[in-house]
Every structure is written in C-alpha cells, then in structure tokens.
Design a protein around this motif. Structure first.
Motif, PDB file in Angstrom:
ATOM      1  N   TYR A 157      42.009  30.571  41.124  1.00 49.27           N
ATOM      2  CA  TYR A 157      42.459  31.288  42.307  1.00 49.27           C
ATOM      3  C   TYR A 157      42.659  32.698  41.992  1.00 49.27           C
ATOM      4  O   TYR A 157      42.289  33.544  43.089  1.00 49.27           O
ATOM      5  N   LEU A 158      43.129  33.155  40.976  1.00 50.13           N
ATOM      6  CA  LEU A 158      43.264  34.744  40.566  1.00 50.13           C
ATOM      7  C   LEU A 158      42.073  35.375  40.702  1.00 50.13           C
ATOM      8  O   LEU A 158      41.910  36.351  41.082  1.00 50.13           O
ATOM      9  N   ALA A 159      41.293  34.600  39.936  1.00 49.67           N
ATOM     10  CA  ALA A 159      39.914  35.315  39.596  1.00 49.67           C
ATOM     11  C   ALA A 159      39.141  35.564  40.975  1.00 49.67           C
ATOM     12  O   ALA A 159      38.778  36.574  41.054  1.00 49.67           O
ATOM     13  N   VAL A 160      39.266  34.462  41.715  1.00 47.98           N
ATOM     14  CA  VAL A 160      38.508  34.584  43.155  1.00 47.98           C
ATOM     15  C   VAL A 160      39.319  35.681  43.762  1.00 47.98           C
ATOM     16  O   VAL A 160      38.588  36.678  44.353  1.00 47.98           O
ATOM     17  N   PHE A 161      40.570  35.697  43.809  1.00 48.32           N
ATOM     18  CA  PHE A 161      41.269  36.645  44.758  1.00 48.32           C
ATOM     19  C   PHE A 161      40.885  38.253  44.180  1.00 48.32           C
ATOM     20  O   PHE A 161      40.592  39.182  44.936  1.00 48.32           O
ATOM     21  N   ILE A 162      40.930  38.266  42.740  1.00 46.87           N
ATOM     22  CA  ILE A 162      40.893  39.799  42.290  1.00 46.87           C
ATOM     23  C   ILE A 162      39.288  40.203  42.613  1.00 46.87           C
ATOM     24  O   ILE A 162      38.958  41.084  43.136  1.00 46.87           O
ATOM     25  N   PHE A 163      38.313  39.250  42.398  1.00 47.73           N
ATOM     26  CA  PHE A 163      36.919  39.510  42.558  1.00 47.73           C
ATOM     27  C   PHE A 163      36.647  39.705  43.806  1.00 47.73           C
ATOM     28  O   PHE A 163      36.102  40.878  44.242  1.00 47.73           O
ATOM     29  N   LEU A 164      37.117  39.150  45.071  1.00 55.23           N
ATOM     30  CA  LEU A 164      36.966  39.271  46.414  1.00 55.23           C
ATOM     31  C   LEU A 164      37.748  40.683  46.752  1.00 55.23           C
ATOM     32  O   LEU A 164      37.134  41.420  47.466  1.00 55.23           O
ATOM     33  N   CYS A 165      38.750  40.967  46.059  1.00 52.28           N
ATOM     34  CA  CYS A 165      39.521  42.119  46.484  1.00 52.28           C
ATOM     35  C   CYS A 165      38.724  43.364  46.308  1.00 52.28           C
ATOM     36  O   CYS A 165      38.467  44.332  46.645  1.00 52.28           O
ATOM     37  N   LEU A 166      37.988  43.122  44.654  1.00 49.19           N
ATOM     38  CA  LEU A 166      37.178  44.138  44.402  1.00 49.19           C
ATOM     39  C   LEU A 166      35.840  44.427  45.248  1.00 49.19           C
ATOM     40  O   LEU A 166      35.582  45.600  45.681  1.00 49.19           O
ATOM     41  N   ILE A 167      35.539  43.239  45.519  1.00 49.73           N
ATOM     42  CA  ILE A 167      34.150  43.370  46.416  1.00 49.73           C
ATOM     43  C   ILE A 167      34.427  43.837  47.661  1.00 49.73           C
ATOM     44  O   ILE A 167      33.748  44.809  48.246  1.00 49.73           O
ATOM     45  N   LEU A 168      35.563  43.322  48.149  1.00 51.37           N
ATOM     46  CA  LEU A 168      35.836  43.718  49.474  1.00 51.37           C
ATOM     47  C   LEU A 168      36.154  45.246  49.838  1.00 51.37           C
ATOM     48  O   LEU A 168      35.652  46.055  50.392  1.00 51.37           O
ATOM     49  N   SER A 169      36.985  45.653  48.781  1.00 47.42           N
ATOM     50  CA  SER A 169      37.433  46.933  48.619  1.00 47.42           C
ATOM     51  C   SER A 169      36.341  48.045  48.509  1.00 47.42           C
ATOM     52  O   SER A 169      36.194  49.137  49.208  1.00 47.42           O
ATOM     53  N   GLY A 170      35.387  47.554  47.867  1.00 46.33           N
ATOM     54  CA  GLY A 170      34.140  48.237  47.467  1.00 46.33           C
ATOM     55  C   GLY A 170      33.220  48.424  48.558  1.00 46.33           C
ATOM     56  O   GLY A 170      32.899  49.578  49.084  1.00 46.33           O
ATOM     57  N   ALA A 171      33.161  47.311  49.396  1.00 46.00           N
ATOM     58  CA  ALA A 171      32.239  47.398  50.568  1.00 46.00           C
ATOM     59  C   ALA A 171      33.088  48.402  51.590  1.00 46.00           C
ATOM     60  O   ALA A 171      32.412  49.060  52.349  1.00 46.00           O
ATOM     61  N   ILE A 172      34.489  48.247  51.617  1.00 49.28           N
ATOM     62  CA  ILE A 172      35.254  48.946  52.792  1.00 49.28           C
ATOM     63  C   ILE A 172      34.905  50.327  52.479  1.00 49.28           C
ATOM     64  O   ILE A 172      34.790  51.279  53.214  1.00 49.28           O
ATOM     65  N   PHE A 173      35.316  50.546  51.344  1.00 52.64           N
ATOM     66  CA  PHE A 173      35.265  52.137  50.771  1.00 52.64           C
ATOM     67  C   PHE A 173      33.835  52.664  51.148  1.00 52.64           C
ATOM     68  O   PHE A 173      33.672  53.794  51.412  1.00 52.64           O
ATOM     69  N   LEU A 174      32.602  51.961  50.567  1.00 54.25           N
ATOM     70  CA  LEU A 174      31.295  52.603  50.710  1.00 54.25           C
ATOM     71  C   LEU A 174      30.927  52.822  52.316  1.00 54.25           C
ATOM     72  O   LEU A 174      30.459  53.590  52.648  1.00 54.25           O
ATOM     73  N   SER A 175      31.574  51.920  53.045  1.00 55.08           N
ATOM     74  CA  SER A 175      31.227  51.867  54.254  1.00 55.08           C
ATOM     75  C   SER A 175      32.029  52.998  55.031  1.00 55.08           C
ATOM     76  O   SER A 175      31.594  53.752  56.158  1.00 55.08           O
ATOM     77  N   ALA A 176      33.056  53.194  54.715  1.00 55.09           N
ATOM     78  CA  ALA A 176      33.940  54.264  55.460  1.00 55.09           C
ATOM     79  C   ALA A 176      33.940  55.663  54.776  1.00 55.09           C
ATOM     80  O   ALA A 176      34.384  56.524  55.198  1.00 55.09           O
ATOM     81  N   LYS A 177      33.301  55.722  53.495  1.00 54.23           N
ATOM     82  CA  LYS A 177      33.185  56.967  52.804  1.00 54.23           C
ATOM     83  C   LYS A 177      32.561  58.042  53.913  1.00 54.23           C
ATOM     84  O   LYS A 177      32.879  59.059  53.842  1.00 54.23           O
ATOM     85  N   LYS A 178      31.699  57.622  54.644  1.00 59.76           N
ATOM     86  CA  LYS A 178      30.794  58.481  55.484  1.00 59.76           C
ATOM     87  C   LYS A 178      31.938  59.388  56.302  1.00 59.76           C
ATOM     88  O   LYS A 178      31.517  60.232  56.797  1.00 59.76           O
ATOM     89  N   VAL A 179      33.131  58.837  56.485  1.00 57.33           N
ATOM     90  CA  VAL A 179      33.935  59.759  57.371  1.00 57.33           C
ATOM     91  C   VAL A 179      34.205  61.130  56.716  1.00 57.33           C
ATOM     92  O   VAL A 179      34.618  61.979  57.372  1.00 57.33           O
ATOM     93  N   THR A 180      34.115  61.157  55.328  1.00 56.29           N
ATOM     94  CA  THR A 180      34.195  62.507  54.795  1.00 56.29           C
ATOM     95  C   THR A 180      33.335  63.424  54.830  1.00 56.29           C
ATOM     96  O   THR A 180      33.439  64.543  54.663  1.00 56.29           O
TER      97      THR A 180
END
Lengths: 907, 105
Positions: A873-896
C-alpha cells in the motif's frame, strides 16, 4: 396507432428530402433578411445597422427555423437527423478528438465485453451439455477430516443407491470414475500408451444430455460384469489413433490387458464433466461402462471416491435438493450404526453444486477480480473521455453562445452535444464489440480456455450485447455530463459568451466537476495498482519457495503395469529390472522409484502416525507416506540430516525400516533423536485395534521435508517406507540426468516396452516443467494485472496532465494580471498546483480505503502475503504521489513562463 | 396591434388568393393592407407557410424574383381556395357572434 404510423412515415419521407428542404429554408430566410436590409439601406441606414435591424425584426432565426422544420414531420426524427449531420461536421473539424474517444471506448468495451462473455459462458451457459441449468454435481463432504482427504470429494456407491431410490427431486442420477490405463491399439497392438479412461454409468449420457456422434451410448446391459467390454472413443482419439476411419465401430482396443470393442465416438465438442480434472493431464481417450455393485459393502459406505452428477426435475432448486439429500442421509444413516457414528464424527454433509459453480470453482475468484479491475479501467477511460469532451466543448463556448443568442433552445443545444458523444461512443462500442468477438473466437487458440476444467463454448448472447450497450451508455452518460453542465448549468448566456475560449478563470462548477473526475481516476488507479502489487509480491514469494529438492535435470514419469496381467511378484520384478536398465542409460546419474513422483499426482497416501509407547485410544495425527527406493533421495538431492537413508541391506530385510522428515521428527520426537525409535503408520484409523496388528517400523534416518504436490502448502510431514517391503500402486520414476532430461525419454520408452508388453511410459516431463505448470495460472494473472495496471496508470497520468494543463491554460489571463501586479512566480506556481495536489492526496487516501475494502476478494490468490500488506500500500501510495506530483508540476510549470503582456493580449 | 392567435394562417391564405408571393412579399402585403397597424412576427411567417404547405393548402416552387434573385414562391392549391372560403365564413361567424355579445351583452 394509424396516426402514429403516418407520423412515422412522414418523418421518413421528411428525412429523405431533408437536405434540400434545409437549404431551401436557409435560402428563403436569407432572401427575407437581404430584402429587408436593402429596403432599410434605401431608407438611409448604414449597411451594418440595416443588417442588424433586419435580424432583430425577424426574431430568433434558429427558433423559427426549428418551428418550420417541425412542420415537415416528426420533430424528434428531424432534429436527430440534423444533429447527426452537425456532429459529423464537428468530427471533420477535430479528427484527433473523435479518434481518441472512439479508441478509448473500443478498448474499454472490448476488454470488458470479452471477459464478461467468458464469465457468462463459464458460470451460466457453457453449452457443453444439454439443458445445463438442471445439471448438478453431488458430493459428500466430511468437514472434520484433514484437508487433503476433504479434497477427495465424491460420493459412495451406498449413498448413490439411496439417492437414486429415494430422492423425489432428482430426475436422473449417474456415477463416473476416472483412471489411467495402458492402452494399445492397431492390429496386434503394436503401440501402447499411457492414457486416461473414464468409466460412465449408462445414465451419465442422459444426465449430461450428450450422446455419441457415431455409434451408440451405453445401455443398462453394458454395465454388467462380463458385458462391459465395450468402449466409446473421444473424437480426438478417433481422429489421431484411428485416422478418423468410418469402420471404427467394432474395432478393438486393449486397455490394461483387457480387450474392448468400440461401439461409439463422442462428438468433437464433448468434454468430460469437471470433476474429472485429472483427465486434463492424462491423454483422455476412452469411456467404458461403470459396473456399479448393486449391494455395496456397508463398510464402504463412507468411501466417497466416485463422481456423481444428476439432473434436477423441472422447477427444483439446488437448495431444495441439498436439503432433501441431507434429510435422506440423516434418515438412512442410523440403519448402519458403526458407519453412522463415523459420519457424525467426520462431519458428513451432502453438497450440491450447479454446473457453473463446478466449472469455475478454481478460477472464480480470479475472474471476479479481473472483472473489477476492468471496471476500474472503464472508469478511467470514461473519465478521460469526459475530460476530453469538456476541453473540446469549452473551446466551443463561443459557438455555443452564438447559437443560444440566435434563439436556439438550450435543451436542443445540449441534446446536440450529447448526440455528438453518443455517436462516438456507439461507433467505439461497435468497434469494441468486433474486437471482443475476435478475442472471444481466439480464446481457444491462445490457450486461455485450457485453464478451465472443461472447454466452454464462449460466444456472444443477448446478455453480452446488453452489457456492451450498457458500457457505451455509461461512458456516454459520464462524459456527456460535462456538456450538459456547460449548457444547462447555472452559467448564463453572457457568461458563456464572455468566458471560455477567450477567458479569464474557469468557473467553480467546472473545477468541482474536473476534480471529481480526477478523484475517480486516482481511486481506480490505486485499486488496480495495489492488486497488481499484492499479486507481484505474492508471486515473488512463490518464486522464493524452496520445494526442498533439486529440480534441475530431473525427469519424472509413471509406469503402471496392470494388476490383472502382473501380480505383485511380477510387478516387483519389472520394477527392479526397470531400475537396473534405466541406470545403464548414459547420462543417467540416479534412478529414484516412488509411488508419488513430485508435482504429478495431486495426492499421496495419508497415514496415522503412532509411537510405540502411545495409547491406541488417541486420535493420531495424520502425515503423508510414500514408498521409495534407496536412490530416490539421491535423485532429488536429499541427504540424511541424522542417521542414514535406505541402502541395499534394507531390501527384504526382516526388520522393516522407515525414514522420516524433519517435520515428523520435530512433531513426534521433540528434543530427542528419533533414529532407532519405533513407529507404526496404518493408512486408516479403523485398522488400529491392537498393538500386535500393527507393523512396527524402525526409524533409520531423518531428511529435510519436501513440498510434494503443492508449492503453496506447508508440508504436513512425510514418512518414507522402503519400496521393497511395501506394495506400489504404480511405478513413479524420478531420474536425475547429467544433461537435458528429455534426451533419455526415447531410450526409457524402449526399455519399458521391452520389459513389459502393452505397458507404456507415461507423463514424462522434467521437474522444472511440472512445477511451472503448477503456477502457470498465477503467472498469467500476474502478467495480466501488471499489464492492466500499466494501462490504468497511463490513462490516469494522461487524464491528470490533460486536466491540469487545461485548467492552467484557462487561468492565463488571471495569472498574467497577478504577475503584472507583481506577484511572486513561485507563489503563483504553488497557487496553480495547490488545488490539484490536495485533491490528489485526498483521492489517494480514499483509494487506499477502497483498496482495503477490495482486499478480502484478492486474499484467496495470495501466498504468504496479507491483503492488507502495508508495504504494498505504501509503495503504491508513494509511487502514485511521485507520479502525480510530477505530472501536476510539469503541467503547472508553464505558469512561471507566462508573460503578462502576452497573457493580457490573449484577450 | 398584435395579431390574434390563429389568424396568421387565414391572412396568408387570403393574400395568396390574389396570386403567388414569397414569404417576404406576404409580410409586406399584410403590413401594407393593415396600414402597418398589424405587427406580424416576421420570422413566424415561415413556420406558418411550411405548415400550410404540409396541409396541402399551398404549394411552393423556386422562382426568380423581379430583381433576378431566386427564392421560394407560394401559391394556393384548389384545396387552399376552398379553405379560404371556409376560413372567411368561420371568421365572419365568429365576428358576428362576438359583436352580438359586445352589443347586447
């Protein structure tokens, strides 16, 4: 009714001339507006104002056009036709959008539909036998008996006769039995092979409602001793062993020394009933009559070795039959007091299973899990489509706004948008159905059906089509919601015209809708990934299992000289000669002889273990027992932990000896050296009456335990007797070779053929292959879950990237203004990510909760892995956290990178 | 003055009695005859014309106008002529009944 028909006819006629009528209507309305505008122009108005005035005087163009169209015929049909045409225009404009939606729907529908049709066929409509809903399997379960015995579920002759005579709810009942034989055929029987043979009670054919395609079925007169030398062949054997010749009837097959006359051939589609699972592995070729004793020995009352199938009378339910049969058992039991007492003690209970239950008993859980996982994929696909539709429609705000402004009805616009999605979903659904049809037709060729006890005829029926349609509907409904929100939501006309393509920030309603979609995606992905993770962990545990013996370069096989032709002495002599001759084959290092070759038989003898000093009144624990030669241990790489193993001096020794494994040693001789101690190991508890009746065996050595038939199950302890002093049912061979174990098979076959006429070497396979077969189903499921997990993850990432990018894009103006006013860029980045990061976290927590709820279903498939395994559970949680925050960051980065001036100009 | 409900069809039929016209022509004719007192929703002319055509009282054909543009012209059918008479009669009956009530009521 008449007027409705006329209406329908008018609608059809209207549809045919629709295109012309539509353009004529446009033409006359344009003419009207131009005439009026030119008149106003003559009155001195400016051209633009003249046109606007003409429009205003005319009123809502779309509304009047629609009223005019209504006059042509059925409003619904006309609007539908127009909407469809309009939709196709839209698709031409954005092909990528249309293709993506169609492809996503096709993938979701094809996967779900093909799996559904497989489950549907297996559980409710395998179409192997006739009127399957009334076929049941009956077995006698002894709940308090140790687990291995309980697996031998069947019924006894006594129970069978009682049911046949006393049950009011059964139309017909039949018995079957399975065995392996040495079968020879051809003139003078030149070839012999090890084959599976079923014994059928004549009633079996009418219970299953399957009859030979050629020749006849068994009659009552065939199932009488002396008349039972007739055989019905399987279609496969007829084709391969007798080349499908027409004169097959009347030919002779020799099985274990007895000659049988062929009287029929089963149809190609015939599979033996699921209880005959061993036939799957054993080259099933023949059916012979089952001679059932009319007055079975009461002492055999509990011998539940025979498979029993029955056909219910119309309208009778399985529960009714189960209670009737239990009542019959309770009524007859007391007539046999000794056996009745045992029945009570062992927890006797009659069980009735439907055919579908019987077919899916080993794979039911796997199938259910797959279905849930695929439904998760459906949710992911649906959400992605919804997000795509939403982005697409928000690009069209302006167009929609104008349509509303010129008088189009809101519900009509919403309907048109919905139809756009419906068409794509239906097209995707049809393609998905075609793919599913292809998959279903190829299931057999891909070997998927081999995993089941019988091969069901998987095909589409009304239920499957209904499911496919329901899937399309649910996707369309889910994704269509987005469009309806735009058009029917609280957003006013002004807002629509002002916002959207040109816009400032997106509405709160939108964000909640998108948020809900992302939430659902993350939850679904979490469940799929956790299941995959648990299976992966469980599988890696299985790979780590040490069977306790060497598996490399070991060949296992079975030789079974028939009792009829070879008495105990002859058998023993064949066994010794076989052992000696096999040893002489170059490359053979050692030849082990056993009754239970590892990973081959699914069972072993069970014996009660009695220590010399123990009282005989006790319930003795059960352990497994085998009879082996001296080199058996060497062939499997086992060494003595203490004492010694068998050697030449033990042959026909006056003092019987025994080797035990560490489990038996620890259990019965804790803290002491078992070597030299005496034990007895009777196969049944009933035979233990006095000490003098027991064979006392001296323990000479201890070996490491092995996992004989199942890698997953903990061994319960094994005692090895010397094969020279214990009768073997058949000869199991375990041959250690220097190189490829299969290389010695031809020579081994020749040796067997030379030693005993019409006896064959059977089921030769390497130990590695035998083990691989044991967990091939788990491996398949694992690969499938990993594949589906990857699909789920990519859908989820695509979805979140799309949605976050869109949301950032929609806020460009607002962000530009903030930057222009001096806001910190990092602060803005955080502001853009904030909502989605919080949402993802909440969804992950929710996903974990759902996955925990789902866990008990997976539990049955896991080996030494808790369904609540925190690491997974923890592995999937961390894995998804990383993947999702990466995806959110890359998509949102263009605001800068937004330049305020450009952003504000984008107005 | 707003047009009374249901009278537009009758007016269109009556105007077409004098010869074929296009939709805009009918609007102009109503405005002219009513001295621009009657306010006809211009757009509503077209649903009405299509309705009358479907009932078989008028028929249409695409023809050139005096200015050389092509548009749809409507003319009465034989059934349409009979319908004009019926509508006229019904209208007169209606008016006289309403008048009687207004005067004697």
């Amino acid at each position: 009714m008449g007027s409705r028909l006329i209406k329908f006819w008018n609608a059809l006629l209207a549809l045919f001339g629709l295109r012309r009528k539509q353009s004529e209507l446009d033409e006359e309305v344009n003419f009207h507006l131009e005439e009026r505008a030119s008149e106003l122009l003559e009155q001195g108005y400016d051209a633009k104002i003249a046109r606007e005035l003409a429009l205003r005087e005319f009123g809502g163009i779309e509304k009047y056009k629609e009223e005019a169209r209504e006059a042509w015929g059925s409003r619904f049909a006309i609007n539908l036709a127009i909407d469809i045409r309009y939709s196709f225009k839209q698709y031409r404009k954005s092909r990528g959008y249309a293709v993506t939606i169609i492809a996503t729907v096709a993938v979701c529908v094809s996967l779900n539909t093909s799996l559904f049709s497989l489950i549907n066929s297996l559980r409710w409509n395998p179409r192997i036998y006739g009127q399957e809903d009334r076929i049941v399997r009956i077995f006698d379960e002894f709940q308090s008996v140790s687990s291995i015995s309980r697996q031998r579920w069947g019924t006894s002759f006594a129970y069978y006769h009682e049911r046949k005579e006393q049950s009011q709810l059964i139309k017909e009942i039949a018995l079957q039995s399975i065995r392996t034989v040495n079968a020879s055929y051809g003139s003078d029987f030149p070839r012999t092979e090890y084959a599976g043979m079923a014994q059928f009670d004549p009633a079996m054919f009418s219970v299953l409602k399957v009859y030979p395609a050629l020749g006849r079925a068994f009659e009552e007169s065939d199932a009488v001793r002396g008349n039972d030398n007739v055989v019905i062949l399987t279609h496969k054997w007829w084709q391969t062993r007798f080349f499908g010749t027409d004169d097959i009837l009347g030919k002779t097959i020799r099985a274990d020394g007895r000659d049988y006359r062929v009287i029929g051939v089963m149809p190609e589609s015939f599979s033996p009933p699921p209880q005959s699972e061993n036939l799957q592995y054993s080259n099933f070729g023949m059916i012979v009559p089952f001679v059932i004793p009319k007055n079975p020995n009461p002492r055999q009352r509990l011998a539940n070795y025979w498979g029993s199938y029955a056909r219910l009378k119309p309208g009778v339910s399985i529960t009714q039959l189960e209670s009737e049969l239990n009542a019959i058992a309770a009524q007859n039991g007391p007539l046999y007091p000794t056996q009745y007492e045992k029945e009570q003690k062992r927890g006797h209970r009659v069980r009735v299973w439907s055919l579908g239950q019987d077919l899916t008993r080993d794979v039911g859980t796997q199938l259910s899990i797959l279905q849930v996982i695929l439904l998760c994929i459906l949710v992911l696909g649906g959400v992605n489509i919804a997000s795509l539709v939403l982005s697409q429609n928000s690009k069209r705000h302006h167009e929609i706004g104008v349509r509303l402004a010129v008088g189009a009805d809101r519900s009509r616009v919403a309907g048109q948008l919905a139809i756009e999605i419906w068409i794509l979903c239906l097209v995707g659904g049809f393609i998905g159905l075609a793919i599913a049809l292809f998959i279903v037709n190829r299931l057999g060729a891909w070997g998927v059906l081999d995993a089941f006890l019988v091969r069901p005829k998987v095909s589409f029926d009304a239920a499957t089509l209904l499911i496919a349609f329901a899937l399309c509907c649910s996707i369309a409904l889910l994704s269509g919601l987005g469009s309806l929100v735009i058009v029917l939501g609280k957003l006013g006309l002004n807002k629509i015209l002002k916002s959207g393509g040109r816009s400032g920030s997106e509405g709160r309603g939108y964000r909640s809708y998108r948020g809900a979609m992302i939430f659902a995606q993350i939850v679904a992905a979490f469940i799929v990934l956790v299941s995959g993770g648990l299976l992966l962990k469980s599988f890696s545990r299985i790979l780590e299992i040490d069977p306790g013996f060497d598996v490399e370069n070991v060949l296992t096989a079975v030789v079974r000289p028939p009792d009829r032709d070879f008495d105990a002495e002859a058998q023993r002599s064949i066994m010794f000669r076989l052992e000696n001759e096999l040893k002489r084959i170059p490359d053979v290092e050692s030849v082990g002889i056993t009754n239970w070759p590892p990973m081959k038989m699914n069972s072993a003898w069970e014996a009660h273990l009695i220590k010399e000093e123990e009282s005989l009144d006790l319930e003795f624990p059960v352990c497994t027992m085998d009879a082996v030669n001296d080199t058996y241990f060497e062939a499997l790489g086992l060494e003595a932990l203490s004492g010694r193993l068998f050697n030449d001096s033990d042959y026909r020794n006056s003092a019987p000896v025994v080797v035990i494994d560490r489990i038996v040693a620890d259990l019965h001789f804790p803290g002491e050296n078992p070597v030299g101690k005496r034990i007895a190991a009777p196969l049944t508890r009933e035979t233990v009456n006095s000490r003098s009746e027991l064979d006392w065996l001296t323990v000479i050595g201890v070996v490491e335990p092995i996992r004989l038939n199942d890698l997953y199950q903990q061994p319960i302890g094994m005692i090895y007797r010397n094969y020279s002093e214990y009768p073997l049912f058949w000869v199991g061979l375990v041959i250690k070779t220097a190189g490829d174990p299969y290389a010695i098979v031809p020579e081994a076959e020749r040796i067997v053929d030379r030693l005993a006429r019409n006896v064959a070497l059977g089921r030769a396979e390497s130990l590695e292959d035998a083990i691989a077969k044991r967990y091939s189903d788990r491996q398949g499921l694992l690969y499938l879950s990993i594949g589906i997990g990857a699909l789920a993850l990519s859908l989820c990432i695509l979805g979140i990237v799309g949605i976050v990018s869109y949301s950032v894009g929609a806020q460009v103006r607002e962000i530009g203004t903030r930057i222009a006013l001096g806001a910190d860029r990092m602060g803005i980045l955080w502001h853009a990510m904030n909502y989605w990061v919080k949402l993802s976290l909440a969804a992950l927590v929710c996903g974990a909760i759902f996955a925990l709820g789902f866990a008990p279903i997976v539990e049955g498939l896991l080996y030494q892995t808790s369904p609540f395994d925190s690491v997974s559970y923890l592995a999937v949680f961390i894995f998804l956290c990383l993947i999702l925050s990466g995806a959110i960051f890359l998509s949102a980065k263009k605001v800068t990178r937004i330049q305020p001036i450009i952003a504000l100009r984008s107005e | 003055m707003e047009l009374k409900q249901g009278t537009l069809d009758m007016l269109i039929l009556r105007i077409l009695l004098s010869g074929k016209r296009h939709g805009y022509g009918i609007v102009k004719r109503i405005q002219f005859l009513s001295n621009e007192m009657l306010n006809v929703g211009q757009g509503s002319m077209y649903p009405a014309l299509h309705r009358l055509e479907r009932k078989g009282w008028v028929k249409s054909s695409r023809e050139e106008t005096e200015k050389g543009k092509v548009t749809k012209f409507y003319r009465l059918t034989a059934r349409g002529r009979k319908q004009v008479e019926k509508e006229k009669q019904a209208w007169h009956d209606f008016i006289s009944v309403v008048n009687r009530i207004l005067e004697e009521g």
